[in-house]
Design an enzyme around this catalytic site. Sequence first.
Site, mmCIF file in Angstrom:
data_model
loop_
_atom_site.group_PDB
_atom_site.id
_atom_site.type_symbol
_atom_site.label_atom_id
_atom_site.label_comp_id
_atom_site.label_asym_id
_atom_site.label_seq_id
_atom_site.Cartn_x
_atom_site.Cartn_y
_atom_site.Cartn_z
ATOM 1 N N GLY A 24 35.994 38.779 33.391
ATOM 2 C CA GLY A 24 36.105 39.910 34.317
ATOM 3 C C GLY A 24 34.872 40.175 35.153
ATOM 4 O O GLY A 24 34.710 41.279 35.680
ATOM 5 N N SER A 25 34.018 39.164 35.324
ATOM 6 C CA SER A 25 32.761 39.410 36.026
ATOM 7 C C SER A 25 32.981 39.947 37.444
ATOM 8 O O SER A 25 32.339 40.910 37.859
ATOM 9 C CB SER A 25 31.925 38.132 35.996
ATOM 10 O OG SER A 25 31.555 37.728 37.250
ATOM 11 N N ASP A 59 42.699 42.798 35.673
ATOM 12 C CA ASP A 59 41.241 42.879 35.497
ATOM 13 C C ASP A 59 40.684 44.199 36.013
ATOM 14 O O ASP A 59 39.962 44.907 35.305
ATOM 15 C CB ASP A 59 40.539 41.724 36.230
ATOM 16 C CG ASP A 59 40.614 40.422 35.459
ATOM 17 O OD1 ASP A 59 41.497 40.312 34.587
ATOM 18 O OD2 ASP A 59 39.795 39.524 35.730
HETATM 19 O O1 PMV Z 1 40.627 34.416 34.343
HETATM 20 P P1 PMV Z 1 40.811 35.880 34.223
HETATM 21 O O2 PMV Z 1 40.401 36.448 32.946
HETATM 22 O O3 PMV Z 1 40.342 36.635 35.409
HETATM 23 O O4 PMV Z 1 42.359 36.159 34.088
HETATM 24 C C1 PMV Z 1 43.316 35.664 34.923
HETATM 25 C C2 PMV Z 1 44.609 36.148 34.414
HETATM 26 C C3 PMV Z 1 45.784 35.563 35.159
HETATM 27 O O5 PMV Z 1 46.939 36.119 34.562
HETATM 28 C C4 PMV Z 1 45.829 34.063 35.018
HETATM 29 C C5 PMV Z 1 45.753 35.926 36.628
HETATM 30 C C6 PMV Z 1 45.947 37.390 36.901
HETATM 31 O O6 PMV Z 1 45.619 37.796 38.024
HETATM 32 O O7 PMV Z 1 46.460 38.125 36.061
#
Ligand code: PMV
Length: 314
Positions: A107-108, A152
């Site tokens: 989540g940076s 996020d």
């Molecule tokens: O890579 P992260 O933790 O930012 O997560 C992405 C999560 C996904 O479901 C793959 C994409 C999203 O926007 O939800």
Amino acid sequence: MPVITSTAPGKIILFGEHAVVYGQPAIAVPINSLHAKATIRADIHGTPGQVRLSAHDVGLDDTLKNLSPNNPLAAALRGVLSALELDSSPSCIIRVTSTIPIAAGLGSSAAISVALIRGFSAFLGHPLPDEQVSDLAYSVEKIHHGTPSGIDNTVITYAKPVYYVRGEPISTLTIAKPFSLTIADTGIPSPTSITVGDVRRAWEAEPQRYERMFAKVGEITRSARNIIESGLPDRLGLLMDQNHELLVEMGVSSPELNSLVSTAKHAGALGAKLSGGGRGGNMIALVKPNLSEEIVQALREYGAVRTIFTRVGA
Ligand code: PMV
């Protein structure tokens, strides 16, 4: 004028990544031991209206005026000005730092946006409410990810465990009994936009197969919610394993992630899965605190470049 400091935590997705983009639920929790920080001070000797932005971690040191519309940090600041219907800001210096590893599914990018949006709106004398902070951070996430689900910015803005369904009002989750996770980083940066794009193309090519996988992930996530809310977290292990298998089938795992997942399991984890976009970044393992040292050691031996222990709901 006082110095304004604003922080936002990291996050980890427990269940439902990728399927959440297609309307299924996902569960994510904040990680308070990681954070992004924005510090804003008035620059009384600066050029009037000049906003200087420095984020040494990403090699940025420039004025807002010079930054392109596609620069996510600049977009966050411009989003605040436009939400407050302001054309300019008093001259100031904004520093951004973060302990959240970049492109690792922690989540940076959303945390930096949330810290900047909160801090800058407070500096301008109009701290924005959470809902608006989250919406603005979402619009910045689109620059990074193309079609983010919104999970996020939501979990990071509210800094609470969330059960997230795209387009629905935020639903926070009560953790009836705390549980422990070990997060292990493959050390392979993996931009989420790439895996999200690959899943989209695969879904377009084989819609029924992918819809079935997304629906199964949705069922797993709903069961996980019941288990978390009824205080039986050990039962999450099996669901994590099942969710990981579906992510493998979707094509977003990697040999490194699979190896860390099986290493954690062999060392005694109750369940493990990749977390976030996949291909690289992090995996999570459900651990009993008394076994966590052994699991960390095994993960390190098998290539984890960093491990983080976190108690969820403690
Ligand atoms: O890579 P992260 O933790 O930012 O997560 C992405 C999560 C996904 O479901 C793959 C994409 C999203 O926007 O939800």
